[in-house]
Design an enzyme around this catalytic site. Structure first.
Site, short mmCIF file in Angstrom:
data_model
loop_
_atom_site.label_atom_id
_atom_site.label_comp_id
_atom_site.label_asym_id
_atom_site.label_seq_id
_atom_site.Cartn_x
_atom_site.Cartn_y
_atom_site.Cartn_z
N LYS A 1 0.82 -1.22 0.00
CA LYS A 1 0.00 0.00 0.00
C LYS A 1 0.85 1.27 0.00
O LYS A 1 2.05 1.24 0.27
CB LYS A 1 -0.97 -0.03 1.19
CG LYS A 1 -2.15 -0.97 0.92
CD LYS A 1 -3.23 -0.88 1.95
CE LYS A 1 -4.41 -1.79 1.52
NZ LYS A 1 -5.42 -1.92 2.57
N ARG B 1 -3.43 -10.01 5.10
CA ARG B 1 -3.84 -10.03 3.68
C ARG B 1 -2.70 -9.52 2.82
O ARG B 1 -2.27 -8.37 2.98
CB ARG B 1 -5.09 -9.15 3.55
CG ARG B 1 -5.69 -9.09 2.15
CD ARG B 1 -6.93 -8.20 2.17
NE ARG B 1 -7.50 -8.04 0.85
CZ ARG B 1 -7.07 -7.18 -0.06
NH1 ARG B 1 -6.06 -6.37 0.22
NH2 ARG B 1 -7.65 -7.11 -1.24
C1 7PJ Z 1 -8.28 -4.28 1.99
C2 7PJ Z 1 -9.34 -5.07 1.57
C3 7PJ Z 1 -7.94 -4.26 3.36
C4 7PJ Z 1 -9.73 -5.83 3.70
C5 7PJ Z 1 -8.53 -4.01 -0.11
C6 7PJ Z 1 -5.61 -3.02 -1.63
C7 7PJ Z 1 -6.92 -2.36 -1.74
N1 7PJ Z 1 -10.06 -5.85 2.42
N2 7PJ Z 1 -9.48 -4.89 0.25
N3 7PJ Z 1 -8.69 -5.06 4.17
N4 7PJ Z 1 -7.78 -3.63 0.92
N5 7PJ Z 1 -10.40 -6.57 4.57
O1 7PJ Z 1 -5.45 -4.25 -1.53
O2 7PJ Z 1 -4.62 -2.25 -1.66
O3 7PJ Z 1 -7.03 -3.57 3.85
S1 7PJ Z 1 -8.34 -3.47 -1.75
#
Ligand code: 7PJ
Length: 274
Positions: free
Chosen positions: A219, A253
């Site tokens: 990010k 994640r």
């Molecule tokens: C996240 C997400 C996060 C959860 C995205 C990216 C943007 N879902 N979906 N947490 N970020 N739960 O991956 O940079 O931080 S999309």
């Protein structure tokens, strides 16, 4: 377990691997937009030790365009079905649309991951009529504008209050606590400083006694701090994963599954002796 019975992974942090199927997703840049490439990527993540595959059919990066329900369904559901038919792996669906949630649950999704915390119409009902776990993420503002001027008097306190309110709404609808995962939403309406304060103080959410998900992989909080492009953020991403895991985050994640699994194994080897 090894042959000697040594535990290779005492840390029970799970790794969620990101599988973006959006053509405009910021970091994979359309590389895995075709169906077959997505399945190859899933197979690779499984051999790298992933615990959950997170399929996202809607880009939520700042400035991204909205995706129609029909487009999102056609990106996500056939892929979910194929993964479930081919592999024995948990799948989470990153969506904010009730119909996508509903179809995903019918076709075997193991987790619903909603960056809008079930605030869109119909989402609570869909989840209440199922027994699938749900991740409630905090976001200030909306994706198109959320990074313009984020403001908090007390970032931890306000996010905690949001969680308490959303947990109550879920429970009132019949989604019990045991199914809820919380996520402070790194980069979703937060300044660089606020993102790092959140990361440093993730343990402050532990009194809610629910599993925490942490998503910092590649990010801007890493890119802007280090002045690195998206393909140069691995070291920063791994560091944030370890900082979150040390504070008992349940799920990390990530894009880089193999490297994160390695880093978590090193962490857990030391945690045995703490
Ligand atoms: C996240 C997400 C996060 C959860 C995205 C990216 C943007 N879902 N979906 N947490 N970020 N739960 O991956 O940079 O931080 S999309």
């Amino acid at each position: 377990m090894t042959a000697k019975g040594l535990q290779t992974s005492t840390n029970n942090t799970k790794v969620m691997g990101i599988l973006n199927v959006t053509p405009d997703s910021f970091s994979d840049g359309g590389k895995f937009s075709s169906f077959d490439n997505a399945l190859i990527q899933v197979e690779q993540m499984i051999s790298d030790g992933v615990d959950i595959i997170d399929i996202g059919g809607e880009s939520t990066r700042p400035g991204a365009v909205d995706v129609t329900e029909a487009d999102e369904l056609s990106r996500v559901i056939p892929l979910l079905k194929a993964i479930k038919a081919k592999f024995d792996i948990k799948v989470s669906i990153d969506t904010s649309k009730a119909e996508v949630m509903s179809q995903a649950i019918i076709h075997g999704a193991d987790i619903i991951n909603d960056v809008r915390a079930l605030q869109n119409e119909g989402c609570l009902t869909v989840l209440a009529n199922s027994d699938v776990p749900v991740c409630l993420m905090h976001m200030q503002g909306m994706p198109r504008t959320m990074q313009e001027n984020p403001h908090y008097d007390d970032v931890i306190g306000e996010i905690k209050q949001f969680f308490i309110e959303r947990i109550k709404v879920c429970e009132d609808e019949g989604i019990n606590r045991e199914r809820i995962i919380l996520d402070p939403g790194f980069g979703f309406g937060k300044t660089l400083e606020q993102n790092y304060q959140l990361l440093a103080q993730l343990h402050q959410f532990s009194d809610l006694e629910l599993p925490l998900l942490s998503g910092t992989s590649r990010k801007s909080m890493i890119g802007n701090l280090l002045q690195r492009n998206v393909d140069e953020r691995l070291a920063g991403s791994l560091t944030t994963a370890i900082i979150a895991a040390q504070q008992n985050a349940s799920i990390i994640r990530v894009h880089d599954v193999k490297e994160t699994v390695d880093a978590l194994k090193v962490l857990s080897m030391t945690q045995k002796y703490q």
